[in-house]
Design a protein around this motif. Structure first.
Motif, mmCIF file in Angstrom:
data_model
loop_
_atom_site.group_PDB
_atom_site.id
_atom_site.type_symbol
_atom_site.label_atom_id
_atom_site.label_comp_id
_atom_site.label_asym_id
_atom_site.label_seq_id
_atom_site.Cartn_x
_atom_site.Cartn_y
_atom_site.Cartn_z
ATOM 1 N N GLU A 1 11.393 -3.819 -9.725
ATOM 2 C CA GLU A 1 10.105 -3.807 -10.246
ATOM 3 C C GLU A 1 9.097 -4.131 -9.105
ATOM 4 O O GLU A 1 7.920 -3.976 -8.927
ATOM 5 N N ASP A 2 9.673 -4.954 -8.357
ATOM 6 C CA ASP A 2 8.938 -5.772 -7.301
ATOM 7 C C ASP A 2 8.587 -4.455 -6.170
ATOM 8 O O ASP A 2 7.454 -4.580 -5.677
ATOM 9 N N ASN A 3 9.431 -3.497 -6.085
ATOM 10 C CA ASN A 3 9.176 -2.281 -4.979
ATOM 11 C C ASN A 3 7.936 -1.712 -5.599
ATOM 12 O O ASN A 3 6.988 -1.239 -4.859
ATOM 13 N N VAL A 4 7.915 -1.415 -7.045
ATOM 14 C CA VAL A 4 6.995 -0.604 -7.474
ATOM 15 C C VAL A 4 5.358 -1.436 -7.186
ATOM 16 O O VAL A 4 4.481 -0.648 -6.925
ATOM 17 N N LYS A 5 5.501 -2.536 -7.681
ATOM 18 C CA LYS A 5 4.377 -3.482 -7.263
ATOM 19 C C LYS A 5 3.762 -3.430 -5.905
ATOM 20 O O LYS A 5 2.627 -3.237 -5.614
ATOM 21 N N VAL A 6 4.613 -3.390 -4.828
ATOM 22 C CA VAL A 6 4.345 -3.291 -3.393
ATOM 23 C C VAL A 6 3.631 -1.877 -3.307
ATOM 24 O O VAL A 6 2.812 -1.831 -2.318
ATOM 25 N N LEU A 7 4.296 -0.978 -3.694
ATOM 26 C CA LEU A 7 3.984 0.397 -3.427
ATOM 27 C C LEU A 7 2.750 0.498 -4.012
ATOM 28 O O LEU A 7 1.758 1.408 -3.374
ATOM 29 N N GLU A 8 2.335 0.145 -5.354
ATOM 30 C CA GLU A 8 1.000 0.293 -5.991
ATOM 31 C C GLU A 8 -0.186 -0.397 -5.073
ATOM 32 O O GLU A 8 -1.108 0.215 -4.908
ATOM 33 N N GLN A 9 0.312 -1.425 -4.555
ATOM 34 C CA GLN A 9 -0.614 -2.202 -3.823
ATOM 35 C C GLN A 9 -1.003 -1.501 -2.506
ATOM 36 O O GLN A 9 -2.194 -1.390 -2.066
ATOM 37 N N PHE A 10 0.178 -0.923 -1.858
ATOM 38 C CA PHE A 10 -0.135 -0.119 -0.595
ATOM 39 C C PHE A 10 -0.946 1.117 -0.768
ATOM 40 O O PHE A 10 -2.135 1.228 -0.166
ATOM 41 N N ARG A 11 -0.552 1.735 -1.954
ATOM 42 C CA ARG A 11 -1.420 3.139 -2.378
ATOM 43 C C ARG A 11 -2.780 2.684 -2.617
ATOM 44 O O ARG A 11 -3.877 3.250 -2.363
ATOM 45 N N ALA A 12 -3.098 1.708 -3.330
ATOM 46 C CA ALA A 12 -4.540 1.303 -3.661
ATOM 47 C C ALA A 12 -5.327 0.906 -2.347
ATOM 48 O O ALA A 12 -6.546 0.804 -2.636
ATOM 49 N N ASN A 13 -4.630 0.395 -1.367
ATOM 50 C CA ASN A 13 -5.458 -0.144 -0.262
ATOM 51 C C ASN A 13 -5.292 0.511 1.101
ATOM 52 O O ASN A 13 -5.913 0.078 1.873
ATOM 53 N N CYS A 14 -4.495 1.491 1.077
ATOM 54 C CA CYS A 14 -4.146 2.250 2.475
ATOM 55 C C CYS A 14 -4.843 3.578 2.012
ATOM 56 O O CYS A 14 -5.013 4.507 1.055
ATOM 57 N N ASP A 15 -5.819 3.963 3.117
ATOM 58 C CA ASP A 15 -6.319 5.327 3.059
ATOM 59 C C ASP A 15 -5.254 6.492 3.265
ATOM 60 O O ASP A 15 -5.456 7.216 2.434
ATOM 61 N N LEU A 16 -4.211 6.384 4.329
ATOM 62 C CA LEU A 16 -3.325 7.077 4.405
ATOM 63 C C LEU A 16 -1.985 6.803 4.267
ATOM 64 O O LEU A 16 -1.653 5.251 4.521
ATOM 65 N N LEU A 17 -1.044 7.135 3.350
ATOM 66 C CA LEU A 17 0.277 6.616 3.202
ATOM 67 C C LEU A 17 1.350 7.513 4.068
ATOM 68 O O LEU A 17 1.451 8.725 3.686
#
Lengths: 195, 593
Positions: A80-96
């Protein structure tokens, strides 16, 4: 926040003169091999620091993430931690950018999918020979494991993929150079590999 | 879980190995025998097998992991497969599978804890004309419906032995609705052999070439040329192989030929053996047709008794040829001739690099002719009656079509080569059909406006699979079924096919769940270009056909499967994904599951 303009069917970072491109990275269920390969860009790092700002990731242990241009994600999703980090990245990065076999296909961590989570944990913590105090670990500090390990594009939109286990340093070099030069990255055939 | 006595395993391994000459080339056959005995190839038996067959444990485990009909864990007293081939799917096979699983308290593919039963979905069982169909311990189950499923679950719960199950559950009908040259004029046993007995191989080849016969498995390679190349390859030993691995979804003509015309097929092999100079032949029979094996063995034995096979064919001691049957084990790829040869040699069905082609380096690296059942069947008729007879209905004679799907009369239709798609649809009573899938999953989807197209060598090759879709059918269902089929059947040898088919399946799954986006459309476009271009064999070469056809021929339906592109939505139900760990740690009680 810098704007991104679509060119063709992809996005290229546009920036003001003198402004650095903000980069963040993370390793989810990965082995940091992709990060090692990223560090393997050798002397290019001297050039890169003039143009890129590394704002968050395992290399500087910063956890906060805001207004990032490019997020580099290594590893699959296994808890679940991986999911939260990824969600944070997607929300704050223009390009993933998904880098490596695990992020793209699930890779080594996903091998547990063949057996199922319950079977794996029972074997490791309950049934295996030599286990004392058999018990499935449960602690607030321990992120809970997902039923299945998943590649990241099953969960969020991914803009670029750098395949390989790990992707060769040359692929990172091309990615960073292209970002700096404001063009689409172009990978030679030998940089795109699946093993 | 059932534990097997080591002594029992050792005895079984010695027996099975001994019956197959302790030859590593028979490893697959030996494993199948163990599978039959123990409903699995037990892990403890693997080193014993390796020792007995003078091979490695890696070789044995490579087989168990490759072939669908071999399993590591016991499947139980009753081993059931329900076909999910598109024809069966259209007749409600999915619901029947769930009904059966619910009644028996099992999940698909998972053995019941008491070791009684396993129910798995599978792909085409070659019974599409009388589906939904399945297999129980290798025996065919036909015309399944709710009441038959309930009967079956009752029989299993009461542990009734299979030989006491009602016979009608197992009835297979071989329905032929249109007979032409081949099926219309039966061949007397031995006719073909007697008519070539006085001819030189050259004369037989000339006659065969003049008939225009080409490979009926779908590739359409000229049969006479194949035989000639094998004959002219330098070697002392040559082999004839009958490819009875009829795995293309929707075809069952070979099943009908093997059941009702086995003599003609074997006669074709014997003619070929005479021409190329082979003394040994194999029938590679797909695992799903294991129930046909006793009949085939009986036919072979009868022919040996009649001097039509064996040490002195027609009393000529210089004419020796015999045939043994090798079983497949549920791998579609083994229909590809070089993968078939690998499997004959007791290995995984990985296609070989070509060249060299099997005609120069096939079974055990010796020159080998691999022909489809129907090709050999046709060759026997041509040998008996001459090329002019075969050629009377136009270039290339006639072709059998296995018709299934939305039509009144599913079954076998023999039509002259060059007939139109529409003629077959009309003959089968497929009124109002919106589309037809010709040549199976690897073939082509034809919409109603293309029904005038002719099925012939140059324009539309076919293996004989012909699936009709009625007006209420959603063609995406077909695309999804075929795409998942290829993802399951890829042999995993080359990356473009292994990865490409998995990526295609994951997109198709998301399309079905309404979670496909613009970027997926681009991904599919790339897959359609890249996978066929870079794959090692024909499986990867055709695996993207279903998606390509839907994209190009049904653009409206295709576009509707995609949503507008998204940016940051998390496509994930985290709580659902944590259900197992919560149960394990007692966060939620098991009863709530």
């Amino acid at each position: 926040m810098r704007s991104t303009t679509p060119q063709g069917n992809c996005d290229v970072i546009q920036r003001e003169p003198g402004q650095k491109i903000r980069i963040a990275s993370c390793s989810l269920a990965g082995c940091f091999g992709c990060h090692m390969s990223m560090l393997d860009i050798d002397e290019l790092v001297v050039e890169v620091v003039h143009h890129l700002e590394y704002c968050r990731g395992p290399l500087n242990d910063v956890r906060e993430l805001r207004d990032v241009d490019v997020g580099v994600v290594e590893g699959a999703l296994c808890n679940e931690d991986n999911v939260k980090v990824l969600e944070q990245f997607r929300a704050n990065c223009d390009l993933l950018v998904a880098v490596g076999a695990c992020a793209i296909n699930g890779g080594l961590p996903a091998m547990r999918n063949h057996f199922g989570l319950t079977a794996c944990l029972k074997e490791a913590y309950l049934d295996a020979e030599g286990v004392v105090n058999p018990e499935i670990p449960r602690d607030a500090e321990l992120p809970r494991l997902l039923n299945r390990v998943r590649p990241i594009q099953e969960v969020v939109k991914v803009d670029y993929f750098l395949p390989g286990c790990p992707p060769p340093a040359a692929a990172f070099t091309e990615l960073f150079t292209a970002l700096i030069e404001g063009r689409e990255p172009a990978f030679d055939e030998d940089m795109v590999r699946f093993d | 879980m059932e534990v097997f006595e080591r002594a029992d395993l050792a005895a079984a391994v010695v027996t099975a190995g001994g019956q197959h000459g302790n030859d590593p080339h028979n490893a697959l056959q030996v494993c199948l025998q163990l599978q039959q005995q123990f409903s699995c190839v037990p892990a403890d038996a693997v080193p014993m097998l390796a020792h007995q067959l003078h091979t490695t444990t890696g070789h044995i485990t490579s087989l168990v992991s490759f072939y669908s009909f071999l399993s590591e864990t016991p499947r139980g007293l009753y081993d059931l497969y329900i076909s999910d081939s598109i024809s069966d799917h259209m007749q409600g096979s999915r619901q029947l599978l769930h009904r059966l699983c619910l009644a028996l308290g099992v999940r698909p593919g998972e053995p019941r804890l008491d070791g009684r039963v396993t129910v798995s979905p599978t792909y085409c069982t070659g019974l599409c004309d009388q589906g939904p169909a399945g297999l129980v311990n290798g025996h065919p189950l036909t015309r399944l419906d709710d009441s038959r499923i309930d009967t079956i679950s009752r029989l299993i719960e009461n542990a009734v032995p299979l030989d006491q199950w009602p016979r009608e559950l197992f009835t297979v009908e071989h329905r032929i609705y249109r007979r032409d040259l081949l099926l219309g004029t039966p061949l007397e046993r031995g006719d073909a052999l007697r008519s070539i007995a006085d001819q030189t191989p050259e004369e037989v080849l000339r006659e065969l070439a003049a008939s225009g016969l080409n490979g009926r498995g779908g590739a359409r390679f000229p049969t006479a040329l194949k035989w000639r190349m094998c004959r002219e390859a330098s070697s002392e030993t040559r082999y004839v192989v009958c490819n009875a691995d009829e795995g293309e979804p929707g075809t069952f003509k070979d099943r009908v030929l093997l059941a009702d015309y086995a003599d003609d097929v074997i006669e074709g092999m014997t003619v070929c053996a005479r021409v190329i100079g082979a003394r040994e032949g194999f029938i590679y029979l797909r695992g799903e047709y294991a129930w046909l094996r006793p009949h085939l063995e009986w036919v072979l034995q009868r022919r040996r008794g009649n001097d039509l096979l064996g040490d002195a064919i027609l009393g000529d001691s210089n004419w020796q040829f015999d045939i043994s049957i090798h079983m497949g084990a549920g791998a579609y790829i083994c229909g590809e001739e070089s993968a078939l040869i690998e499997s004959l040699e007791g290995k995984r069905g990985t296609p070989r690099n070509r060249p060299p082609y099997p005609v120069t380096a096939g079974y055990l690296q010796q020159p080998t002719v691999v022909n489809n059942v129907e090709t050999l069947f046709s060759a026997a008729h041509i040998a008996a009656r001459g090329s002019a007879w075969f050629g009377t209905s136009g270039a290339g004679g006639t072709k059998l079509h296995s018709v299934s799907g939305h039509c009144e009369r599913p079954g076998i239709y023999e039509f002259p080569v060059g007939c139109s798609v529409g003629e077959v649809v009309t003959a089968a009573g497929g009124d109002g059909a919106i589309a037809v899938q010709v040549a199976g999953a690897a073939g082509e989807l034809l919409l109603a406006e293309e029904f005038q197209r002719c099925i012939d060598l140059n324009t539309l090759k076919t293996s004989g699979s012909f699936i009709i879709f009625g007006p209420d059918h959603d063609l995406f269902t077909t695309t999804a079924n075929f795409t998942r089929f290829f993802a399951h059947e890829t042999c995993g040898f080359c990356a473009p096919c292994r990865t490409g088919t998995q990526l295609a399946r994951s997109v198709v799954d998301r399309m079905a769940a309404g979670r496909a986006f613009g970027r997926d459309r681009e991904a599919i476009d790339r897959l359609i270009d890249v996978t066929p271009a870079l794959s090692h064999c024909g499986l990867g070469g055709t695996a993207m056909n279903p998606l390509r056809d839907l994209r190009d021929k049904c653009p409206q339906r295709y576009q509707a499967l995609f949503s507008e592109d998204d940016t940051s939505v998390l496509h994930f139900d985290l709580e659902q994904e944590l259900s197992e760990i919560k149960t394990l740690t007692g966060e939620i009680p098991e009863a709530e599951q």
